[in-house]
Each structure stands twice: as C-alpha cells, then as structure tokens.
Scaffold this active site. Structure first.
Site, short mmCIF file in Angstrom:
data_model
loop_
_atom_site.label_atom_id
_atom_site.label_comp_id
_atom_site.label_asym_id
_atom_site.label_seq_id
_atom_site.Cartn_x
_atom_site.Cartn_y
_atom_site.Cartn_z
N LYS A 38 -0.84 10.95 5.38
CA LYS A 38 -0.91 10.25 4.31
C LYS A 38 -2.26 10.66 3.31
O LYS A 38 -2.17 10.93 2.27
CB LYS A 38 -0.83 8.52 4.29
CG LYS A 38 0.43 8.18 4.93
CD LYS A 38 0.25 6.93 5.56
CE LYS A 38 1.41 6.36 6.06
NZ LYS A 38 1.47 5.34 6.92
N GLN A 80 -2.56 0.81 9.02
CA GLN A 80 -1.66 1.66 9.94
C GLN A 80 -1.17 0.65 10.89
O GLN A 80 -2.09 0.10 11.64
CB GLN A 80 -2.31 2.95 10.27
CG GLN A 80 -1.44 3.56 10.99
CD GLN A 80 -0.12 4.20 10.07
OE1 GLN A 80 -0.43 4.47 8.97
NE2 GLN A 80 1.12 4.45 10.67
N ASP A 85 2.17 -1.00 0.72
CA ASP A 85 3.09 -1.01 1.80
C ASP A 85 4.09 -1.60 1.67
O ASP A 85 5.22 -1.79 2.25
CB ASP A 85 2.41 -1.12 3.19
CG ASP A 85 2.42 0.27 4.06
OD1 ASP A 85 3.19 1.15 3.76
OD2 ASP A 85 1.65 0.16 5.07
#
Ligand code: NAP
Length: 303
Positions: free
Chosen positions: A49, A93, A116
């Site tokens: 990422k 994460q 997200d």
C-alpha cells in the site's frame, strides 16, 4: 476454457487514469497506514500500500506500533490523524492483536477519512445506498465485473463468505445492481448445489482449492478473492495441477499462494475466471488509492 479476468491490467489502467487526474487536480492525497505488531502477511500488505502511494506521488505516512501497544495509545494516534489536514485517509491494518478491540478502534476513525469503508457510518450508508467509502476489495470486484461486461441485473449471484470486509459488502453491491444474491457460510447446507445455481460466484472463504468443478454451472463467472498460503507445494501440484499454483516466484521461497478456487478444474467450466495472484488483489490496492484520492478531493471541495 474460461477467459481470464486480468486484474493486474485493469489496476494499471485505473492507476494511470488516477495519475492523470491527480496531475491536473494539483492535490496531494495523504494516506496514513497503521500496523500493530509483526504479522508477516500484514507487513507485506502494508508495504504494498505504501509503495502504491509512493508510485502515485501520494503523501504516505506509516506507523509501526509494537504488538503490545495499549488501546489508549492507538486511540490517541487515530485522533491525532483525524485532525491532521495532510491526511485524507486512515487505514488500520487488520487483523490486530487480540487485546485490541477492532470494532472500537475502527469506529474512532473519522468516517470522512475511513478509506477502507469499515466504519459503522460508512457501512450504514452503503446499506441504504448513500454516498460512502465502499470497501476496497468489494469495489475492486465490481470494477472487474464491469470491465468484462458481466450483466448482473436479474442474475443469480452466490457469495461464499460473510465477512464484514469482503462477503457482506460484496453481496450488498451485487444487490444494488439488481442481482438476486445468496450469501453462504460455514453452516450453509448443500453448498455446492446452492453455488451451482449461480450465474456469478464470488469465492471469499480463505480455503485453498475449496471451489471445485461441482460448484460451478457451465458458463458461470467466477471471482476468486482468496489468498491462501500453501506450504506443501509439490503435494498441491500433484493434487491440483501446476496452474492452480501460479505464483512460481513465491514457490521458489518454499511456499506458494493460491486462491479459494481449484483453478485448473474450474477454468474448464467457467466463462470468466480471475487468477490468483493477478485477479482481485491488485484492484484492492487500486481502489484504496481511488478512495484516498476521492477523499482528498472532497476535503478540498469543502475547505
Ligand atoms: P474471513 O473473515 O475468514 O471469512 C471467511 C468466510 O468464509 C466466513 O464467512 C466463513 O463462514 C466462510 N467459510 C469458511 N469456511 C467455510 C466452509 N467450509 N464453507 C462455507 N463457508 C466457509 O475471511 P475474509 O477476510 O473474508 O477473506 C476471505 C479470503 O479472501 C481470504 O483468503 C483472504 O486472504 C482473502 N482476501 C483477499 C483480498 C484481496 O485483496 N485479494 C482482500 C481481503 C481478503 P462463517 O462466517 O460461518 O465462519
């Protein structure tokens, strides 16, 4: 033989378009990525990422926190990033170490920076069809289906898996596009029979080679979301064939990656099929970049 849906090529196309738009916008989207602990798979995803950010010229800010970080410390960092004007997206994460309450931590992220799409506000907005951040993997799956002109209206879709990250949001997006959707999980009876009724199968169970030929109606479209590590590479090749383990580069390291679909068997019956790797994975990253850019544009509009 199924036509392969090339997620890598589509991700490249999307990224190129993003780059062009970015240049003309004059914006510098900022993404903060928080990694707690040393989960090796998570560390790889986070690096990917950050690399994607670097390539596009985004501002990327990485935070590596020790595995025993307290909820208070993590919360403080999230709240600081919520107020940082250079940051337009915050990504926590997952999975996180067990002592941290994932839901509570995710809900601290400002919904406007939740690229997200896991904050309850964004989940709710998606349920009612309002503008929101759509989770990256499901958004990527829809992009791929569109790219290959897969018609969804009135079609039967089966989603294997009901996670908040993949299964449920993907089912919701398919429903919004007027597919008739069935969500399956570990307690579903006669799974192969249910699956065989589908025009579109989305496999997100996290089990190597789970979906075999008996799950797939001839001509169905099959999207393989799974990313599974296989340690006994030789045995797997013997059982499932070489093309089920495409990641030869990884195999040299002593393990390989494969999806949830028995590729070699299913490519003989499906009309369209995603490879692993090179299918959904690259699109997940591309959609994260897209969501972050969308967020930067929104902040610029509103400031
Ligand atoms: P998850 O949270 O573990 O969810 C797995 C789902 O599969 C659960 O709903 C589970 O049912 C169901 N399941 C497990 N075993 C089953 C069985 N034997 N029969 C029927 N259903 C079964 O996983 P996830 O986060 O959704 O991820 C799924 C896969 O996608 C993983 O391989 C993951 O690595 C991969 N992934 C890939 C990307 C990408 O970018 N390519 C992104 C995210 C995830 P229950 O709910 O009943 O337990």
């Amino acid at each position: 033989m199924a036509v392969l849906m090339d997620g890598k090529a589509l991700a490249r196309k999307i990224t190129d378009e993003l780059r062009n738009e970015l240049v003309s916008s004059g914006l510098r989207p900022g993404l903060a990525v928080i990694l707690v602990g040393e989960n090796p798979a998570s560390a790889v995803y986070v690096r990917m990422k950050e690399k994607a950010c670097e390539k596009l010229g985004f501002f990327s800010s990485g935070f590596r926190l020790p595995h025993d970080v307290s909820e208070d410390e993590l919360a403080k960092l999230i709240l600081r990033l919520n107020n940082d004007p250079d940051i337009h997206g915050i990504l926590l994460q997952l999975p996180m170490p067990g002592h941290l309450d994932e839901k509570r931590m995710l809900s601290l992220i400002l919904p406007e920076k939740d690229v997200d799409g896991f904050h309850p506000v964004n989940v709710g907005r998606m349920m009612v069809g309002d503008e929101c951040f759509v989770p990256c993997t499901p958004r990527g799956i829809m992009k791929l289906l569109d790219e290959y002109d897969v018609q969804l209206k009135g079609k039967r879709a089966v989603v294997l898996g009901r996670s908040n990250i993949v299964g449920k949001p993907t089912a919701m997006l398919l429903l919004q596009r007027h597919a008739t959707v069935t969500i399956c999980h570990s307690r579903t009876k006669n799974l192969a029979d249910v699956c065989r009724e589908a025009d579109v199968v989305i496999a997100a169970v996290g089990r190597p080679y789970f979906v075999d030929k008996s799950f797939v109606k001839p001509g169905a479209v099959v999207v393989d979301v799974g990313v599974n590590r296989v340690d006994d590479v030789e045995k797997a090749i013997e059982l499932f064939g070489e093309s089920s383990l495409k990641a030869t580069k990884v195999a040299e390291k002593g393990y390989a990656l494969c999806g949830d679909v028995n590729f070699e068997a299913v490519e003989k019956v499906a009309s369209l099929l995603t490879p692993v790797p090179g299918g959904v994975g690259p699109l997940t990253i591309a959609m994260l970049m897209q969501n972050t850019f969308d967020s930067a544009k929104r902040f610029a509009r509103e400031s």
